[in-house]
Design an enzyme around this catalytic site. Structure first.
Site, mmCIF file in Angstrom:
data_model
loop_
_atom_site.group_PDB
_atom_site.id
_atom_site.type_symbol
_atom_site.label_atom_id
_atom_site.label_comp_id
_atom_site.label_asym_id
_atom_site.label_seq_id
_atom_site.Cartn_x
_atom_site.Cartn_y
_atom_site.Cartn_z
ATOM 1 N N CYS A 66 0.835 -1.202 0.000
ATOM 2 C CA CYS A 66 0.000 0.000 0.000
ATOM 3 C C CYS A 66 0.873 1.256 0.000
ATOM 4 O O CYS A 66 0.381 2.346 -0.237
ATOM 5 C CB CYS A 66 -0.922 0.002 1.205
ATOM 6 S SG CYS A 66 -0.017 0.166 2.733
ATOM 7 N N GLU A 75 -5.998 1.915 -8.479
ATOM 8 C CA GLU A 75 -4.875 1.215 -7.844
ATOM 9 C C GLU A 75 -4.624 -0.066 -8.639
ATOM 10 O O GLU A 75 -5.535 -0.874 -8.814
ATOM 11 C CB GLU A 75 -5.249 0.867 -6.397
ATOM 12 C CG GLU A 75 -4.141 0.166 -5.658
ATOM 13 C CD GLU A 75 -4.496 -0.175 -4.201
ATOM 14 O OE1 GLU A 75 -5.630 -0.640 -3.958
ATOM 15 O OE2 GLU A 75 -3.637 0.019 -3.332
HETATM 16 P P1 NAD Z 1 -9.389 -6.839 0.371
HETATM 17 O O1 NAD Z 1 -10.139 -5.604 0.655
HETATM 18 O O2 NAD Z 1 -9.806 -7.684 -0.784
HETATM 19 O O3 NAD Z 1 -9.433 -7.831 1.649
HETATM 20 C C1 NAD Z 1 -9.127 -7.376 2.936
HETATM 21 C C2 NAD Z 1 -9.909 -8.189 3.958
HETATM 22 O O4 NAD Z 1 -11.307 -7.981 3.734
HETATM 23 C C3 NAD Z 1 -9.668 -9.688 3.860
HETATM 24 O O5 NAD Z 1 -9.587 -10.218 5.160
HETATM 25 C C4 NAD Z 1 -10.896 -10.199 3.132
HETATM 26 O O6 NAD Z 1 -11.248 -11.512 3.496
HETATM 27 C C5 NAD Z 1 -11.977 -9.224 3.547
HETATM 28 N N1 NAD Z 1 -13.003 -9.042 2.497
HETATM 29 C C6 NAD Z 1 -12.828 -9.146 1.154
HETATM 30 N N2 NAD Z 1 -13.985 -8.916 0.514
HETATM 31 C C7 NAD Z 1 -14.909 -8.658 1.463
HETATM 32 C C8 NAD Z 1 -16.305 -8.336 1.422
HETATM 33 N N3 NAD Z 1 -16.963 -8.230 0.265
HETATM 34 N N4 NAD Z 1 -16.936 -8.114 2.584
HETATM 35 C C9 NAD Z 1 -16.277 -8.211 3.761
HETATM 36 N N5 NAD Z 1 -14.964 -8.513 3.848
HETATM 37 C C10 NAD Z 1 -14.290 -8.730 2.724
HETATM 38 O O7 NAD Z 1 -7.834 -6.445 0.265
HETATM 39 P P2 NAD Z 1 -6.607 -7.350 -0.139
HETATM 40 O O8 NAD Z 1 -6.680 -7.664 -1.594
HETATM 41 O O9 NAD Z 1 -6.445 -8.469 0.809
HETATM 42 O O10 NAD Z 1 -5.394 -6.331 0.137
HETATM 43 C C11 NAD Z 1 -4.962 -5.384 -0.786
HETATM 44 C C12 NAD Z 1 -5.563 -4.021 -0.507
HETATM 45 O O11 NAD Z 1 -5.247 -3.605 0.809
HETATM 46 C C13 NAD Z 1 -5.001 -2.925 -1.404
HETATM 47 O O12 NAD Z 1 -6.050 -2.084 -1.788
HETATM 48 C C14 NAD Z 1 -4.014 -2.187 -0.510
HETATM 49 O O13 NAD Z 1 -3.768 -0.847 -0.879
HETATM 50 C C15 NAD Z 1 -4.712 -2.275 0.790
HETATM 51 N N6 NAD Z 1 -3.794 -2.081 1.906
HETATM 52 C C16 NAD Z 1 -3.871 -0.899 2.590
HETATM 53 C C17 NAD Z 1 -3.011 -0.662 3.634
HETATM 54 C C18 NAD Z 1 -3.078 0.621 4.400
HETATM 55 O O14 NAD Z 1 -2.470 0.702 5.460
HETATM 56 N N7 NAD Z 1 -3.776 1.623 3.937
HETATM 57 C C19 NAD Z 1 -2.071 -1.631 3.997
HETATM 58 C C20 NAD Z 1 -2.031 -2.824 3.280
HETATM 59 C C21 NAD Z 1 -2.909 -3.039 2.239
#
Ligand code: NAD
Length: 499
Positions: A281, A384
């Site tokens: 991120c 992104e």
């Molecule tokens: P994601 O949003 O797909 O998943 C994150 C979490 O949410 C997981 O535990 C997943 O199981 C859950 N989830 C997924 N879909 C869901 C839904 N429809 N309803 C409820 N929960 C749900 O993210 P990812 O692909 O695992 O991670 C990448 C993303 O995270 C990127 O956008 C990145 O920029 C972001 N990120 C942000 C930071 C920060 O500090 N701002 C840090 C790391 C990653």
């Protein structure tokens, strides 16, 4: 096929919902394990165990709670290689990068060893005649965290260490893509002396997340992941009366001024743009050189460096710069966005589309890409990408460059490369982004500062780790105390009358 479990009330517990997700080895494309996806019933069991265990843990003095963190740090160091290997196998990042993931989480645990100092309250002696006033920082009770795939060690530790050391029970719902390290962390915490039920891991997808959101016992939710899910969890969690902090996606700009050291800037962009296959991120995904000449010099230095990048499986050790992306779907999404860049007229200076690795043809590898002459209306600029794709947007002036970063909807991190202190100072003051680097491409704050973006990269008021975490995981209670002087003056034997 390995069947992974949950970690509930001090034991690995098999899933009972009947639903599972595949866990891949991204380097080979093979399914290496199945992870159970919890339903409401499994979440309820974990919450009940947490609720039963938490009062005794909250009553354990802060020094003893901190000692568990000390031992946990020791065990993390002892198990570093094992953790890094398990992490790389499911995530795909290189082994040194996986060890860094554990290390940055470990540093938050180290900070939490200071809990006895950090949890001290305020006291005012004689706030009124014979009246004292004091504030206590008390735990919330049962707390929960939902974490993304890209830092399966660091981000769970951002949350569980402060939550637990403050006297809460913590339920982690990690990413279903790489759940093994979170399970190992829960076991190590118990080996460090944590009572059972205080740290639990419930694996799952949206169903488990919704079970957290709608559970009345859970007092707070921490989330890190993509912006649409962050927004959803923040809205529903707050509506249900919980304390919620959600961290979302990013599009981080690095501005390169004409006076920058161009070799240093190019080296920085290679690490920040392509490290961890761009799945950070805080990755730099947009380079903004100021002036045509700066842009030409920068691109000229970037191309040979990008062409030399070594992409491969983590099993090649330190001989690899970055590994595969996490899933076939992630790869497809990245390559789809690359096609939109080409179709919308960006210049694909380094084309990674045909990339294939002998012996790993089914792995989720994506070759490095560099786009030049990207404009702010293109999808590759607005969205992104979360892959090894760097976009170069040429600005004619500093004002145009800073304006781009200011106007972008995301506000996680940014950087400026310059030798001019005045420009750097102006940039740091005016930019509406949470984490700023001056000649530093990935300005991730250390554990004793706080981590957090602005704009659509965050929903909520408090940052991760540092002093903010101790605010997020405690409630303040303020006591006003007055002790009438009657007792030490002895009893009153004649009948009281009004004077
Ligand atoms: P994601 O949003 O797909 O998943 C994150 C979490 O949410 C997981 O535990 C997943 O199981 C859950 N989830 C997924 N879909 C869901 C839904 N429809 N309803 C409820 N929960 C749900 O993210 P990812 O692909 O695992 O991670 C990448 C993303 O995270 C990127 O956008 C990145 O920029 C972001 N990120 C942000 C930071 C920060 O500090 N701002 C840090 C790391 C990653």
């Amino acid at each position: 096929m390995e069947e992974l479990s949950h970690y509930i009330n001090g034991a690995r517990v098999k899933g009972t919902s009947g639903r599972f997700a595949d866990v891949f080895n991204p380097a080979t494309g093979e399914v290496q394990a199945k992870v159970p996806l919890a339903g409401v019933a499994e979440m309820d069991i974990a919450v009940a165990a947490a609720q039963a265990a938490q009062p005794a843990w909250a009553a354990t003095n802060p020094q003893r709670r901190a000692r568990v963190m000390m031992k946990f740090v020791h065990l993390l160091n002892e198990n570093m290689d094992k953790l890094a290997e398990a992490l790389s196998r499911e995530h795909g990042k290189t082994l040194p990068d996986a060890a860094g993931d554990v290390q940055r989480g470990l540093e938050v645990v180290e900070y939490c060893i200071g809990a006895p100092e950090l949890l001290k309250g305020d006291y005012t002696d004689s706030a009124g005649p014979g009246i004292d006033m004091y504030s206590m920082k008390q735990p919330l009770g049962v707390t929960a965290g939902i974490t993304p795939f890209n830092f399966p060690a660091m981000i769970p530790m951002w949350m569980c260490a402060p939550a637990i050391v403050c006297g809460n029970a913590f339920i982690l719902k990690p990413s279903e893509r790489d759940p093994s390290v979170p399970l190992m962390l829960a076991e190590l915490l118990e080996e460090a002396g944590l009572p059972k039920g205080i740290m639990q891991v419930v694996n799952g997808d949206k169903e488990a997340v919704d079970a957290i959101l709608d559970n009345d016992v859970i007092q707070s939710i921490g989330f890190v992941g993509s912006t649409p899910i962050a927004e959803y969890i923040y809205g529903r969690g707050c509506a249900n009366g919980k304390r919620v902090q959600c961290f979302g996606g990013a599009k981080n700009h690095m501005i390169i001024m004409p006076d920058a050291d161009m070799d240093q800037a190019a080296d920085a962009l290679i690490g920040a743009g392509y490290g961890a296959a761009g799945e950070r991120c805080m990755a730099i995904s947009v380079a903004v050189p100021v002036g045509e000449e700066t842009a030409d010099r920068l691109v000229e230095k970037l191309v040979p460096r990008i062409e030399k990048l070594k992409v491969g499986p983590y099993t090649s050790g330190t001989d690899v710069d970055y590994g595969p992306v996490v899933t076939a779907a992630a790869k497809e999404n990245i390559l789809g966005l690359v096609e939109t860049g080409v179709a919308q007229g960006a210049e694909l200076v380094v084309d990674g589309r045909g990339f294939s690795l002998q012996g790993y043809e089914d792995g989720f590898f994506v070759g490095p890409h560099l786009f030049d002459r990207v404009t702010t209306d293109m999808d590759i600029y607005k969205k992104e990408i979360f892959g090894p794709v760097l976009s170069c947007v040429r600005a004619q002036t500093y004002e145009e460059a800073i304006g781009m970063a200011i106007d972008h909807e995301y506000g996680n991190g940014t950087a400026i490369f310059t030798r001019d202190g005045d420009t750097a100072r102006d940039f740091a003051n005016r930019i509406n982004i949470g984490m700023v680097g001056i000649n530093v491409p990935i300005p991730v704050p250390l554990a004793y500062h706080t981590f957090g973006g602005w704009k659509k990269s965050v929903f909520g008021d408090l940052n991760q780790h540092g002093p903010d975490a101790f605010k997020f995981y405690t409630r303040t209670k303020t006591v006003t105390a007055r002790w009438p002087s009657g007792i030490k003056e002895g009893g009153e034997f004649s009948i009281p009358v009004m004077e």
